[in-house]
Design a protein around this motif. Structure first.
Motif, PDB file in Angstrom:
ATOM      1  N   ASP A  61       0.774  -1.283   0.125  1.00  0.00           N
ATOM      2  CA  ASP A  61       0.069   0.080   0.142  1.00  0.00           C
ATOM      3  C   ASP A  61       0.941   1.336   0.143  1.00  0.00           C
ATOM      4  O   ASP A  61       0.688   2.091  -0.698  1.00  0.00           O
ATOM      5  CB  ASP A  61      -0.918   0.003   1.221  1.00  0.00           C
ATOM      6  N   ARG A  62       1.916   1.299   0.636  1.00  0.00           N
ATOM      7  CA  ARG A  62       2.803   2.524   0.951  1.00  0.00           C
ATOM      8  C   ARG A  62       3.687   2.775  -0.277  1.00  0.00           C
ATOM      9  O   ARG A  62       3.464   3.824  -0.950  1.00  0.00           O
ATOM     10  CB  ARG A  62       3.891   2.111   1.925  1.00  0.00           C
ATOM     11  N   LEU A  63       3.833   1.500  -1.207  1.00  0.00           N
ATOM     12  CA  LEU A  63       4.667   1.730  -2.380  1.00  0.00           C
ATOM     13  C   LEU A  63       3.928   2.036  -3.496  1.00  0.00           C
ATOM     14  O   LEU A  63       4.151   2.877  -4.310  1.00  0.00           O
ATOM     15  CB  LEU A  63       5.426   0.117  -2.563  1.00  0.00           C
ATOM     16  N   LEU A  64       2.627   1.517  -3.477  1.00  0.00           N
ATOM     17  CA  LEU A  64       1.692   2.005  -4.467  1.00  0.00           C
ATOM     18  C   LEU A  64       1.428   3.369  -4.500  1.00  0.00           C
ATOM     19  O   LEU A  64       1.241   4.041  -5.446  1.00  0.00           O
ATOM     20  CB  LEU A  64       0.483   1.207  -4.351  1.00  0.00           C
ATOM     21  N   ARG A  65       1.196   3.864  -2.896  1.00  0.00           N
ATOM     22  CA  ARG A  65       0.879   5.329  -2.954  1.00  0.00           C
ATOM     23  C   ARG A  65       2.129   6.219  -3.353  1.00  0.00           C
ATOM     24  O   ARG A  65       1.995   7.267  -4.130  1.00  0.00           O
ATOM     25  CB  ARG A  65       0.569   5.804  -1.371  1.00  0.00           C
ATOM     26  N   LYS A  66       3.317   5.744  -3.234  1.00  0.00           N
ATOM     27  CA  LYS A  66       4.510   6.351  -3.345  1.00  0.00           C
ATOM     28  C   LYS A  66       4.897   6.627  -5.099  1.00  0.00           C
ATOM     29  O   LYS A  66       4.653   7.484  -5.667  1.00  0.00           O
ATOM     30  CB  LYS A  66       5.713   5.761  -2.859  1.00  0.00           C
ATOM     31  N   VAL A  67       4.424   5.349  -5.743  1.00  0.00           N
ATOM     32  CA  VAL A  67       4.732   5.395  -7.196  1.00  0.00           C
ATOM     33  C   VAL A  67       3.627   6.052  -8.127  1.00  0.00           C
ATOM     34  O   VAL A  67       3.997   6.651  -8.763  1.00  0.00           O
ATOM     35  CB  VAL A  67       5.128   4.152  -7.568  1.00  0.00           C
ATOM     36  N   GLU A  68       2.488   5.877  -7.243  1.00  0.00           N
ATOM     37  CA  GLU A  68       1.476   6.948  -7.954  1.00  0.00           C
ATOM     38  C   GLU A  68       1.497   8.445  -7.909  1.00  0.00           C
ATOM     39  O   GLU A  68       1.121   9.106  -8.727  1.00  0.00           O
ATOM     40  CB  GLU A  68      -0.127   6.209  -7.114  1.00  0.00           C
ATOM     41  N   TYR A  69       1.947   8.738  -6.809  1.00  0.00           N
ATOM     42  CA  TYR A  69       2.294  10.168  -6.681  1.00  0.00           C
ATOM     43  C   TYR A  69       3.485  10.393  -7.575  1.00  0.00           C
ATOM     44  O   TYR A  69       3.241  11.460  -8.095  1.00  0.00           O
ATOM     45  CB  TYR A  69       2.648  10.418  -5.147  1.00  0.00           C
ATOM     46  N   ARG A  70       4.194   9.696  -7.879  1.00  0.00           N
ATOM     47  CA  ARG A  70       5.261   9.808  -8.836  1.00  0.00           C
ATOM     48  C   ARG A  70       4.851   9.697 -10.279  1.00  0.00           C
ATOM     49  O   ARG A  70       5.855  10.080 -11.195  1.00  0.00           O
ATOM     50  CB  ARG A  70       6.561   9.131  -8.640  1.00  0.00           C
ATOM     51  N   PHE A 112       3.550   6.939 -11.575  1.00  0.00           N
ATOM     52  CA  PHE A 112       3.378   5.720 -12.211  1.00  0.00           C
ATOM     53  C   PHE A 112       2.614   4.592 -11.575  1.00  0.00           C
ATOM     54  O   PHE A 112       2.681   3.650 -10.631  1.00  0.00           O
ATOM     55  CB  PHE A 112       4.891   4.970 -11.855  1.00  0.00           C
ATOM     56  N   PRO A 113       0.922   4.768 -11.769  1.00  0.00           N
ATOM     57  CA  PRO A 113       0.357   4.009 -10.809  1.00  0.00           C
ATOM     58  C   PRO A 113       0.027   2.488 -10.945  1.00  0.00           C
ATOM     59  O   PRO A 113       0.389   2.074 -12.235  1.00  0.00           O
ATOM     60  CB  PRO A 113      -1.187   4.709 -11.357  1.00  0.00           C
ATOM     61  N   GLY A 114      -0.067   1.821 -10.243  1.00  0.00           N
ATOM     62  CA  GLY A 114       0.130   0.418 -10.296  1.00  0.00           C
ATOM     63  C   GLY A 114       1.598  -0.297 -10.446  1.00  0.00           C
ATOM     64  O   GLY A 114       1.459  -1.485 -10.919  1.00  0.00           O
ATOM     65  N   MET A 115       2.597   0.546 -10.449  1.00  0.00           N
ATOM     66  CA  MET A 115       3.947  -0.041 -11.043  1.00  0.00           C
ATOM     67  C   MET A 115       4.619  -0.542  -9.611  1.00  0.00           C
ATOM     68  O   MET A 115       5.184   0.223  -8.819  1.00  0.00           O
ATOM     69  CB  MET A 115       4.701   0.994 -11.646  1.00  0.00           C
ATOM     70  N   ILE A 116       4.411  -1.872  -9.585  1.00  0.00           N
ATOM     71  CA  ILE A 116       5.300  -2.641  -8.512  1.00  0.00           C
ATOM     72  C   ILE A 116       6.124  -3.801  -9.111  1.00  0.00           C
ATOM     73  O   ILE A 116       5.241  -4.563  -9.674  1.00  0.00           O
ATOM     74  CB  ILE A 116       4.384  -3.081  -7.376  1.00  0.00           C
ATOM     75  N   GLY A 117       7.364  -3.416  -8.862  1.00  0.00           N
ATOM     76  CA  GLY A 117       8.301  -4.857  -9.185  1.00  0.00           C
ATOM     77  C   GLY A 117       8.563  -4.716 -10.797  1.00  0.00           C
ATOM     78  O   GLY A 117       9.176  -5.743 -10.898  1.00  0.00           O
ATOM     79  N   SER A 118       8.184  -4.014 -11.626  1.00  0.00           N
ATOM     80  CA  SER A 118       8.367  -4.184 -12.962  1.00  0.00           C
ATOM     81  C   SER A 118       9.618  -3.874 -13.511  1.00  0.00           C
ATOM     82  O   SER A 118      10.215  -4.523 -14.491  1.00  0.00           O
ATOM     83  CB  SER A 118       7.256  -3.185 -13.777  1.00  0.00           C
ATOM     84  N   LEU A 119      10.445  -3.234 -12.668  1.00  0.00           N
ATOM     85  CA  LEU A 119      11.921  -2.926 -13.133  1.00  0.00           C
ATOM     86  C   LEU A 119      12.776  -4.257 -12.959  1.00  0.00           C
ATOM     87  O   LEU A 119      13.629  -4.431 -13.429  1.00  0.00           O
ATOM     88  CB  LEU A 119      12.430  -1.676 -12.418  1.00  0.00           C
TER      89      LEU A 119
END
Length: 159
Positions: A135-144, A146-153
């Motif tokens: 949840d924390r990571l999703l909020r951070k990347v959405e703010y930057r 990149f919504p929904g982006m977890i682990g793709s790199l």
């Protein structure tokens, strides 16, 4: 006729490490380098502020100091020792700085599996994220942006 001189037998020198007779000392200014490191980043009223520290070391100072403390207790390499001539070797701050640079820039990640870093921090940092982490990571990347982006790199995907 010229006289041929045979080599005289001498004591064998160790192949690696230790003092070898006839070799000169090259001053490496370890003490000066340590003092510069301390004055620049670690002493009160250091040259660089906490933002500079974080930019340089990619971590906050308290995290560096925790790693420094922990590795000195786990691995004697990270303690300062005297060399064969009685001069101080590299300081723990210098050794940890270099180790972190090696981890960051030189060695592939899979070569670090057996290192002290994994042993010390595996449970805390090298784990799959829990729901609160996600949840924390999703909020951070959405703010930057990149919504929904977890682990793709790193080609890892978590549900």
């Amino acid at each position: 006729m010229a006289e041929v001189m045979a080599c005289q037998a001498t004591e064998e020198q160790p192949q690696w490490g230790g003092f070898i007779a006839g070799r000169g000392y090259k001053p490496r200014n370890r003490e000066m380098a340590h003092q510069n490191l301390m004055n620049n980043y670690f002493n009160p009223n250091s040259v660089y502020n906490k933002e500079d520290f974080r930019h340089r070391f990619r971590m906050r100072r308290h995290v560096f100091e925790r790693v420094l403390h922990d590795v000195q207790h786990v691995n004697p390499y990270f303690r300062q020792k005297l060399d064969i001539a009685g001069r101080p070797g590299f300081s723990p701050h210098q050794k940890v700085t270099i180790a972190l640079r090696m981890l960051a820039y030189v060695s592939p990640a899979d070569a670090m599996d057996d290192t002290f870093v994994v042993q010390l921090y595996k449970e805390e940092y090298l784990r799959q994220p829990n729901p609160a982490d996600l949840d924390r990571l999703l909020r951070k990347v959405e703010y930057r942006g990149f919504p929904g982006m977890i682990g793709s790199l790193d080609c890892m995907h978590w549900q």
